[in-house]
Design a protein around this motif. Structure first.
Motif, PDB file in Angstrom:
ATOM      1  N   GLY A  85       0.827  -0.973  -0.072  1.00 31.22           N
ATOM      2  CA  GLY A  85      -0.205   0.071  -0.069  1.00 31.22           C
ATOM      3  C   GLY A  85       0.861   1.361  -0.003  1.00 31.22           C
ATOM      4  N   ASP A  86       2.130   1.285   0.512  1.00 29.25           N
ATOM      5  CA  ASP A  86       3.043   2.303   0.465  1.00 29.25           C
ATOM      6  C   ASP A  86       3.796   2.407  -0.757  1.00 29.25           C
ATOM      7  OD1 ASP A  86       2.040   3.014   2.936  1.00 29.25           O
ATOM      8  OD2 ASP A  86       3.754   2.226   4.156  1.00 29.25           O
ATOM      9  N   GLN A  87       4.165   3.383  -1.125  1.00 30.09           N
ATOM     10  CA  GLN A  87       4.805   3.585  -2.421  1.00 30.09           C
ATOM     11  C   GLN A  87       6.199   3.436  -2.209  1.00 30.09           C
ATOM     12  OE1 GLN A  87       4.740   6.472  -0.490  1.00 30.09           O
ATOM     13  NE2 GLN A  87       6.432   7.871  -1.279  1.00 30.09           N
ATOM     14  N   PHE A 115      11.136   5.851   8.724  1.00 33.77           N
ATOM     15  CA  PHE A 115      10.387   6.272  10.036  1.00 33.77           C
ATOM     16  C   PHE A 115       8.946   5.869   9.724  1.00 33.77           C
ATOM     17  CE2 PHE A 115       8.123   9.156  12.843  1.00 33.77           C
ATOM     18  CZ  PHE A 115       8.857   9.262  13.886  1.00 33.77           C
ATOM     19  N   HIS A 116       8.405   6.222   8.567  1.00 33.89           N
ATOM     20  CA  HIS A 116       6.880   5.765   8.562  1.00 33.89           C
ATOM     21  C   HIS A 116       6.740   4.351   8.508  1.00 33.89           C
ATOM     22  CE1 HIS A 116       3.023   6.083   6.288  1.00 33.89           C
ATOM     23  NE2 HIS A 116       3.433   4.994   5.894  1.00 33.89           N
ATOM     24  N   GLU A 117       7.630   3.510   7.973  1.00 33.51           N
ATOM     25  CA  GLU A 117       7.535   2.235   8.143  1.00 33.51           C
ATOM     26  C   GLU A 117       7.604   1.454   9.452  1.00 33.51           C
ATOM     27  OE1 GLU A 117       6.194   0.226   5.695  1.00 33.51           O
ATOM     28  OE2 GLU A 117       6.323   1.994   4.330  1.00 33.51           O
ATOM     29  N   LEU A 118       8.703   2.246  10.243  1.00 34.87           N
ATOM     30  CA  LEU A 118       8.706   2.202  11.512  1.00 34.87           C
ATOM     31  C   LEU A 118       7.394   2.105  12.689  1.00 34.87           C
ATOM     32  CD1 LEU A 118      12.553   2.638  12.165  1.00 34.87           C
ATOM     33  CD2 LEU A 118      11.458   0.670  12.480  1.00 34.87           C
ATOM     34  N   LEU A 119       6.784   3.337  12.057  1.00 37.54           N
ATOM     35  CA  LEU A 119       5.561   3.680  12.852  1.00 37.54           C
ATOM     36  C   LEU A 119       4.482   2.644  12.562  1.00 37.54           C
ATOM     37  CD1 LEU A 119       4.923   7.523  12.109  1.00 37.54           C
ATOM     38  CD2 LEU A 119       5.479   6.310  14.330  1.00 37.54           C
ATOM     39  N   HIS A 120       4.466   2.043  11.423  1.00 37.64           N
ATOM     40  CA  HIS A 120       3.410   0.860  11.220  1.00 37.64           C
ATOM     41  C   HIS A 120       3.987  -0.397  11.947  1.00 37.64           C
ATOM     42  CE1 HIS A 120       1.042   1.754   7.670  1.00 37.64           C
ATOM     43  NE2 HIS A 120       2.323   2.449   6.983  1.00 37.64           N
ATOM     44  N   ASN A 121       5.382  -0.623  12.153  1.00 42.28           N
ATOM     45  CA  ASN A 121       5.828  -1.902  12.736  1.00 42.28           C
ATOM     46  C   ASN A 121       5.673  -1.772  14.475  1.00 42.28           C
ATOM     47  OD1 ASN A 121       7.665  -3.286  14.143  1.00 42.28           O
ATOM     48  ND2 ASN A 121       9.385  -3.274  12.456  1.00 42.28           N
ATOM     49  N   LEU A 129      -2.893   3.405  10.079  1.00 38.92           N
ATOM     50  CA  LEU A 129      -1.957   4.330  10.455  1.00 38.92           C
ATOM     51  C   LEU A 129      -2.302   5.685   9.869  1.00 38.92           C
ATOM     52  CD1 LEU A 129       0.939   4.831  12.075  1.00 38.92           C
ATOM     53  CD2 LEU A 129       1.953   4.410   9.810  1.00 38.92           C
ATOM     54  N   HIS A 130      -2.480   5.498   8.372  1.00 35.37           N
ATOM     55  CA  HIS A 130      -2.472   6.724   7.779  1.00 35.37           C
ATOM     56  C   HIS A 130      -3.525   7.880   7.897  1.00 35.37           C
ATOM     57  CE1 HIS A 130      -0.743   3.717   4.459  1.00 35.37           C
ATOM     58  NE2 HIS A 130       0.429   4.303   5.229  1.00 35.37           N
ATOM     59  N   LYS A 131      -3.101   8.991   8.336  1.00 32.98           N
ATOM     60  CA  LYS A 131      -3.754  10.208   8.574  1.00 32.98           C
ATOM     61  C   LYS A 131      -2.862  11.363   8.255  1.00 32.98           C
ATOM     62  CE  LYS A 131      -3.456  10.918  13.471  1.00 32.98           C
ATOM     63  NZ  LYS A 131      -3.960  10.995  14.647  1.00 32.98           N
TER      64      LYS A 131
HETATM   65 ZN   LIG Z   1       2.061   3.603   5.302  1.00 36.60          ZN
END
Ligand SMILES: [Zn+2]
Length: 187
Positions: A85-87, A115-121, A129-131
């Protein structure tokens, strides 16, 4: 208080040395303010074949475009979760496995994607997660995407809770280098 550790696992050499050092420094700059109440400081290390990240540490794989190690992690999400889902990266929040694709030779962008993927993790979240809050965005992340106060609080919360990181991908790749049957074989 100890130092917090984050590991970059680039076992396939997706980044050259300058880019890797740039990402290391940018990622340390992003994670630093998130853990300042919990730790004395933070370090970002390069993983080697023996690295095992602890449950409060962070591990993110960096992969050449078109390659994935996360897709080999156990308990891949079904249904609501959409891998891919993430580019610029991918996370399997069921296994503490996340990766960034080195499609851009830009340290600031790659560190923000990590950082973004680590937030998901760390928060064990799929697309929920996405907003529209800085690095939580489900849209495009660039070198200019801001680390917001909310992002810092989110990462702090994620690091505070134990989330085992999927270090087995390191073993899968390093063992694969010697195994002609592996997609990671290096003749
Ligand atoms: Zn994402």
């Amino acid at each position: 208080m100890a130092f917090h550790r984050t590991y970059i696992a680039d076992l396939l050499g997706a980044m050259d040395k300058d880019l890797a050092l740039g990402v290391q420094s940018e990622l340390a700059t992003l994670i630093g303010p998130c853990v300042s109440d919990l730790y004395e400081g933070n370090w970002v290390y390069f993983a080697d074949a023996t690295t095992k990240a602890g449950a409060h540490e962070c591990l993110v794989y960096f992969m050449p475009p078109g390659r994935s190690i996360v897709l080999q992690s156990p308990k891949l999400p079904k249904g609501d979760f959409e891998l891919g889902g993430d580019q610029g990266g991918n996370t399997n929040p069921n296994s503490g496995a996340c990766e960034v694709y080195v499609k851009w030779k830009d340290a600031k962008t790659l560190a923000r994607l990590a950082f973004h993927e680590l937030l998901h993790n760390r928060l064990k979240l799929g697309n929920t997660l996405h907003k529209e809050d800085g690095l939580r965005t489900g849209g495009v992340i660039t070198s200019a995407t801001k680390l917001t106060d909310g992002n810092k609080r989110d990462m702090a919360k994620g690091i505070k809770q134990p989330v085992p990181q999927w270090s087995d991908g390191i073993i899968l790749m390093t063992n694969g280098f010697h195994d002609p049957m592996s997609e990671f074989y290096k003749p």
